[in-house]
Design a protein around this motif. Structure first.
Motif, PDB file in Angstrom:
ATOM      1  N   ALA A   2      26.179 -14.501  -3.914  1.00  0.00           N
ATOM      2  CA  ALA A   2      26.808 -15.577  -4.202  1.00  0.00           C
ATOM      3  C   ALA A   2      25.642 -16.537  -5.161  1.00  0.00           C
ATOM      4  N   TYR A   3      24.518 -16.502  -4.459  1.00  0.00           N
ATOM      5  CA  TYR A   3      23.236 -17.163  -5.378  1.00  0.00           C
ATOM      6  C   TYR A   3      23.309 -16.651  -6.414  1.00  0.00           C
ATOM      7  N   LYS A   4      23.143 -15.357  -6.644  1.00  0.00           N
ATOM      8  CA  LYS A   4      22.873 -14.458  -7.850  1.00  0.00           C
ATOM      9  C   LYS A   4      24.235 -14.646  -9.042  1.00  0.00           C
ATOM     10  N   GLY A   5      25.212 -15.104  -8.473  1.00  0.00           N
ATOM     11  CA  GLY A   5      26.202 -15.043  -9.458  1.00  0.00           C
ATOM     12  C   GLY A   5      27.213 -14.223  -9.309  1.00  0.00           C
ATOM     13  N   ASP A   6      27.346 -13.245  -8.010  1.00  0.00           N
ATOM     14  CA  ASP A   6      28.523 -12.614  -8.004  1.00  0.00           C
ATOM     15  C   ASP A   6      29.943 -13.213  -7.678  1.00  0.00           C
ATOM     16  N   ALA A   7      30.842 -13.043  -8.520  1.00  0.00           N
ATOM     17  CA  ALA A   7      32.137 -13.823  -8.538  1.00  0.00           C
ATOM     18  C   ALA A   7      32.849 -13.593  -7.049  1.00  0.00           C
ATOM     19  N   LEU A   8      33.001 -12.486  -6.735  1.00  0.00           N
ATOM     20  CA  LEU A   8      33.497 -12.056  -5.320  1.00  0.00           C
ATOM     21  C   LEU A   8      32.912 -12.722  -4.370  1.00  0.00           C
ATOM     22  N   SER A   9      31.618 -12.651  -4.168  1.00  0.00           N
ATOM     23  CA  SER A   9      30.787 -13.455  -3.283  1.00  0.00           C
ATOM     24  C   SER A   9      30.981 -15.014  -3.212  1.00  0.00           C
ATOM     25  N   GLU A  10      30.926 -15.622  -4.400  1.00  0.00           N
ATOM     26  CA  GLU A  10      31.331 -17.225  -4.437  1.00  0.00           C
ATOM     27  C   GLU A  10      32.710 -17.333  -4.127  1.00  0.00           C
ATOM     28  N   ALA A  11      33.646 -16.327  -4.266  1.00  0.00           N
ATOM     29  CA  ALA A  11      35.157 -16.785  -3.980  1.00  0.00           C
ATOM     30  C   ALA A  11      35.107 -16.871  -2.489  1.00  0.00           C
ATOM     31  N   ILE A  12      34.479 -15.776  -2.077  1.00  0.00           N
ATOM     32  CA  ILE A  12      34.425 -15.803  -0.347  1.00  0.00           C
ATOM     33  C   ILE A  12      33.871 -17.060   0.494  1.00  0.00           C
ATOM     34  N   ILE A  13      32.898 -17.563  -0.400  1.00  0.00           N
ATOM     35  CA  ILE A  13      32.268 -18.492   0.381  1.00  0.00           C
ATOM     36  C   ILE A  13      32.984 -19.862   0.061  1.00  0.00           C
ATOM     37  N   ASP A  14      33.536 -20.004  -1.147  1.00  0.00           N
ATOM     38  CA  ASP A  14      34.472 -21.083  -1.430  1.00  0.00           C
ATOM     39  C   ASP A  14      35.634 -21.067  -0.567  1.00  0.00           C
ATOM     40  N   GLU A  15      36.050 -20.288  -0.303  1.00  0.00           N
ATOM     41  CA  GLU A  15      37.393 -19.867   0.725  1.00  0.00           C
ATOM     42  C   GLU A  15      36.969 -20.397   2.055  1.00  0.00           C
ATOM     43  N   ALA A  16      35.879 -19.975   2.645  1.00  0.00           N
ATOM     44  CA  ALA A  16      35.313 -20.167   3.788  1.00  0.00           C
ATOM     45  C   ALA A  16      35.188 -21.963   3.990  1.00  0.00           C
TER      46      ALA A  16
END
Ligand SMILES: [Zn+2]
Length: 307
Positions: A217-231
């Motif tokens: 997510a730190y590196k800008g992966d959209a899926l990873s960011e979306a998962i952290i956003d959901e959590a």
């Protein structure tokens, strides 16, 4: 000055600490948790470790204990990870030690909350601790003491229902907070996510852990960011729901996932502000500070506050 023993009983080990009454930790050690035979040998193993460490039980002012199950007035009403059904911990420990030493017991998450509370040095009497690990734990401190609830089950924020049509939870319910905001949930969302998002950088990993999701997510992966956003979104809303009722001034976030620090906390605060009500929106959401020692420190505090 007498000494105090603090015990944090977990499914794999019992963390033991010997403190003096001023709160100085004199030594700490661990005992492996043996759950054979209904988990009753745990008390004997603790006693043996006292003998090995040279603990003089008659020189103790009390023993504080945190256990992973609902606790009401010293009695644990089921602790699956220990193999316990209903266990009166003070009675069992005092019988094993052949001693009348006072024993004080609390649920481990509640006791950890008391530990964090005692170390804050802040001018609050009330707070909530949420731990994000394999599950989502919660402990509430009101007026400087933990809240047990009528049946010992208070503070179980991880099983707050966020969406009745959500994922199956370990408790048998659906859409509990734990199914969105625990390390387990983050891993599950990542493993499901890469199936429909093969372009995600997570898809290059043979095994995806919670830490990987944050790093990507730190590196800008959209899926990873979306998962952290959901959590973070679900956690922030759950905290808002609790705090609309209690108006606590301070919420601390601990546990493995909280090591992500401000990256996660900023998102949680944003979600909280989107869902909070009235004066409770002033609450501060901060990182917990004691890590794995919170339970032991809280067990020490139980003795000092109740003894
Ligand atoms: Zn649940």
């Amino acid at each position: 000055m007498k000494d105090v023993i603090a015990l944090d009983i977990g499914g794999t080990s019992v963390k033991c600490g010997l403190y003096d009454e001023s709160g100085v930790l004199k030594k700490k050690w661990r005992v492996s948790t043996n759950t054979d035979g209904g988990g009753m040998s745990i008390f004997k193993d603790i006693h043996l470790s006292f003998q090995k460490e040279g603990i003089d039980v008659s020189a103790l002012s009390g023993i504080g204990v945190g256990v992973p199950g609902p606790v009401k007035d010293g009695t644990v009403h089921g602790a699956v990870n220990l193999g316990w059904e209903t266990v009166n911990v003070p009675e069992a420990l005092k019988t094993e030690l052949k001693s009348g030493v006072p024993v004080y017991v609390g649920n481990d998450a509640n006791v950890a909350a008391l530990g964090e509370f005692s170390k804050r040095g802040e001018k609050v009497d009330n707070m909530l601790l949420i731990t994000l690990g394999t599950g989502v734990g919660g402990g509430i401190v009101l007026n400087g003491d933990i809240v047990e609830g009528a049946h010992g089950g208070a503070g179980e924020i991880g099983h707050m229902s966020m969406d009745p049509e959500g994922p199956l939870c370990s408790c048998g319910g659906y859409g509990c907070l734990e199914t969105y905001s625990s390390a387990t949930a983050v891993k599950r969302m990542a493993n499901e996510g890469v199936k429909v998002n093969p372009d995600s950088s997570l898809a290059t990993l043979s095994y995806i852990g919670g830490r990987d999701v944050f790093e990507h997510a730190y590196k800008g992966d959209a899926l990873s960011e979306a998962i952290i956003d959901e959590a973070a979104e679900q956690l922030g809303r759950a905290i808002a729901n609790v705090n609309t009722t209690l108006d606590l001034p301070l919420i601390l976030i601990g546990g493995g996932l909280a090591q992500a620090g401000e990256y996660l906390l900023k998102k949680v605060r944003g979600a909280y502000q989107g869902a909070c009500f009235g004066t409770s929106c002033q609450a501060e959401i901060k990182p917990a500070s004691l890590g794995n020692d919170a339970g032991m420190v809280g067990a020490f505090e139980l003795v000092m506050r109740r003894g």
